[in-house]
Design an enzyme around this catalytic site. Structure first.
Site, mmCIF file in Angstrom:
data_model
loop_
_atom_site.group_PDB
_atom_site.id
_atom_site.type_symbol
_atom_site.label_atom_id
_atom_site.label_comp_id
_atom_site.label_asym_id
_atom_site.label_seq_id
_atom_site.Cartn_x
_atom_site.Cartn_y
_atom_site.Cartn_z
ATOM 1 C CB SER A 147 -4.131 8.212 -0.664
ATOM 2 O OG SER A 147 -5.504 8.512 0.161
ATOM 3 C CE LYS A 169 -9.209 0.783 -0.760
ATOM 4 N NZ LYS A 169 -8.957 0.291 -1.688
#
Length: 498
Positions: A286, A44
Site C-alpha cells: 500500500s 494504525k
C-alpha cells in the site's frame, strides 16, 4: 535530547518525514512520512491509541473488558500493542486472505485471532466482530465509523505535517484509504490551515469504489450493510476494503478530496521495490501504491512543488505476499560465484579430509543409568534428549505439540543441566546406547524412536500412532499433519545447488 519513556504508548507518533532524492523528478520534491516508525510498525498505532483512550474517557470501555475489532492486520497489531500496555484482552476478526505474518504478530502480542472466510470479504469479518461483541458484551472498536479514529489524526498526524512544512508551501498530500481516519483527520486540518494543499486519494484501479460514484449501502449505525458493487479483489492489503467506510464518505461529502487517482497493483509492487533498492526504505504494497501516485503527481506538478505522501507500514509483514515473490531464498548464479571465489564454506567444495578418529570416551555409569531411568520412566512416556536452541529439536517439539503429546525434553545444553554432575557425560552415553551421535534422541515408552527425521518418517508412515498407543499416550490423529512444515526452512532438496 533522548527522552526516557514510561510506556511504549508514548512512543506512538512523531514519525519522520524523509525527502526521496533518488525517486523524485528533478523539478519537484517528494517527501514520505514513515509510519513504520511507530512501535507496532504502522500508522494504525495512532488509531488504536485514539480509539481506546476515547472509550476510556467516555466510559464505553470498562477496566479489564475485552476489546474486539475487524481488521486486515495493522489495526489489530496496533490494538494488540495498546491493549497489552493497558491490560485489556483483545480478540481480532480477520479474513483468511490477509498475510500470515499479521496473524502471527497479533498472536505474538497476546491477541486472539478469529479468521473469517475469504469469500465473505471485509464485510464478513466486520459482521463477525459485531456478533462477538453483542454475544459476549465486549467493546467493539468500530474503526470504520469511530470519530476518535479521525480525531487522533487531526491531533497528531496533521499537526506533525504542519510542523514539518512550517515556512514551506505544501502543494499536495497523497494518501490511500482504508478506514478513512487518516484521510478525514488530516485533510480537514490541511483544508483549514493550508487551503492551497491539494488532497489526492489513491485507490486500486481495478476496484474504484470512490471513482464509481455509487453510494455505499449502509446500516443505521453507519457500518456497511453490504459489499460495494464496484469492489474487486486487489493487492493493496489495508486499503479499500469491500465497502466505503463512513469516515471516507464523510471526507468525500465535506469536499476534502480534490482528486481520486487510480493505481495498479503492478505499479504498487514496482514502486515499493524501487523504494527499498533506491531509497533504502522498507515499506509495504500500500505504501508503494501511495508513492506511485505521489511520483506521478510530482511529474505533473509545476517546478518547485513539494509533494508529501504517507507510507502506512513496513514491508516485513508482506513476506508471504506477491511483494516478495521474486526474492529468492536460495543463492543465484552471482551469489554462487562469490561463494566459490574463496575456498572455505562452499557447498560445491570437496569435503575436507576427515580427521583421524578420536578415541571413544568411556561411558560414565551414572550417565547410562540416568538415560535408562529417564527413557523408561512410566510417568514420562515421551522423552527427548535435546539441545535448547537446535532447530531440529524445536521442530520435534512442535510436531509433538501438533499431535497433542506432552514430550519431556532433557536439554543437555541448558544452564540448569550444566550445573549437574552429569554435564558433558550424557552424549557419549547416548551414542553408546543408540549407536548415533546426533541430537535429538527420542524415546517413546522406553523404545528408541530416533531423531527428528525418524519422527517425521513415523508421522508420515503412521508408525507414530502404534508407538504412542503402546505407551498409553493419547494423541491427535497424524493423518492431517504435515510434519515437514515444522522443519527448518533451509532444509530444501535444492539446497546444495544454491
Amino acid at each position: 535530547m533522548i527522552r526516557i519513556h514510561d510506556s511504549i504508548l508514548s512512543t506512538i507518533g512523531r514519525t519522520p518525514v524523509v525527502e526521496l532524492k533518488t525517486l523524485s523528478p528533478s523539478h519537484a520534491r517528494v517527501f514520505a512520512k514513515l509510519e513504520s516508525f511507530n512501535p507496532g510498525g504502522s500508522i494504525k498505532d495512532r488509531l488504536a491509541l485514539g480509539v481506546i483512550e476515547a472509550a476510556e474517557r467516555s466510559g464505553a470501555l470498562k477496566p479489564g473488558q475485552t476489546v474486539v475489532e475487524a481488521t486486515s492486520g495493522n489495526t489489530g497489531i496496533g490494538l494488540a500493542v495498546v491493549c497489552a500496555a493497558k491490560g485489556y484482552p483483545l480478540v481480532i476478526t480477520m479474513a483468511e486472505s490477509f498475510s500470515v505474518e499479521r496473524r502471527k504478530l497479533m498472536r505474538f502480542l497476546g491477541a486472539k485471532v478469529v479468521l473469517t472466510p475469504a469469500s465473505e470479504k471485509g464485510t464478513g469479518m466486520v459482521a463477525k466482530a459485531r456478533e462477538l461483541a453483542e454475544t459476549h458484551g465486549w467493546f467493539l472498536a468500530r474503526q470504520f465509523e469511530n470519530e476518535a479514529n479521525a480525531d487522533i489524526h487531526s491531533a497528531t498526524t496533521a499537526r506533525e505535517i504542519l510542523d514539518a512544512f512550517e515556512g514551506q508551501r505544501l502543494h499536495a498530500f497523497v494518501t490511500g484509504f482504508g478506514t478513512g481516519g487518516t484521510l478525514k483527520g488530516v485533510a480537514r486540518v490541511l483544508r483549514a490551515e493550508r487551503p492551497g494543499t491539494r488532497i489526492l486519494v489513491a485507490e486500486p484501479d481495478n476496484s474504484p469504489l470512490l471513482a464509481s460514484g455509487i453510494a455505499q449501502p449502509r446500516a443505521a449505525d453507519g457500518s456497511p450493510a453490504a459489499s460495494h458493487p464496484a469492489f474487486r479483489p486487489h493487492l493493496m492489503q489495508g486499503w479499500s476494503p469491500d465497502f466505503i467506510s463512513k469516515l471516507v464518505a464523510d471526507a468525500a461529502e465535506a469536499g476534502l478530496i480534490d482528486e481520486t487517482v487510480p493505481v495498479s497493483g503492478r505499479d504498487a509492487l514496482a514502486v515499493a521495490r524501487r523504494l527499498a533498492e533506491e531509497e533504502d526504505i522498507l515499506a509495504g504494497t500500500s505504501s508503494g501504491a501511495t508513492l506511485a501516485v505521489a511520483l506521478e503527481a510530482a511529474r505533473r506538478a509545476p517546478a518547485g512543488s513539494n509533494i508529501l505522501c504517507l507510507l502506512p507500514d513496513t514491508g516485513e509483514r508482506y513476506l508471504s505476499t506477491p511483494l516478495f515473490a521474486d526474492v529468492a531464498e536460495d543463492m543465484d548464479e552471482d551469489e554462487l560465484a562469490l561463494s566459490e571465489s574463496t575456498p572455505s564454506a562452499r557447498f560445491a567444495a570437496a569435503p575436507a579430509p576427515a580427521p583421524a578418529p578420536a578415541a571413544e570416551p568411556e561411558v560414565d555409569p551414572q550417565a547410562a543409568t540416568f538415560i535408562a531411568e529417564m527413557s523408561g520412566d512410566p510417568g514420562r512416556p515421551v522423552v527427548m534428549f535435546a539441545l535448547e536452541w537446535c532447530e531440529f529439536c524445536w521442530a520435534a517439539r512442535r510436531i509433538f505439540q501438533a499431535l497433542g503429546v506432552d514430550c519431556h525434553s532433557v536439554d543437555l545444553d541448558s544452564v540448569e543441566f550444566a550445573r549437574t554432575r552429569l554435564a558433558g557425560t550424557i552424549r557419549p552415553a547416548l551414542k553408546a546406547r543408540t549407536g548415533s551421535p546426533t541430537i535429538p534422541q527420542i524415546f517413546i515408552g522406553g523404545t528408541l524412536l530416533g531423531g527428528c527425521s525418524d519422527l517425521v518418517e513415523a508421522c508420515e508412515s503412521g508408525r507414530i500412532a502404534a508407538l504412542l498407543e503402546a505407551a498409553g499416550v493419547g494423541y491427535r490423529s497424524p493423518q492431517a499433519l504435515d510434519p515437514r512444515r515444522f522443519l527448518p526452512q533451509w532444509v530444501h532438496p535444492r539446497r546444495a545447488a544454491g
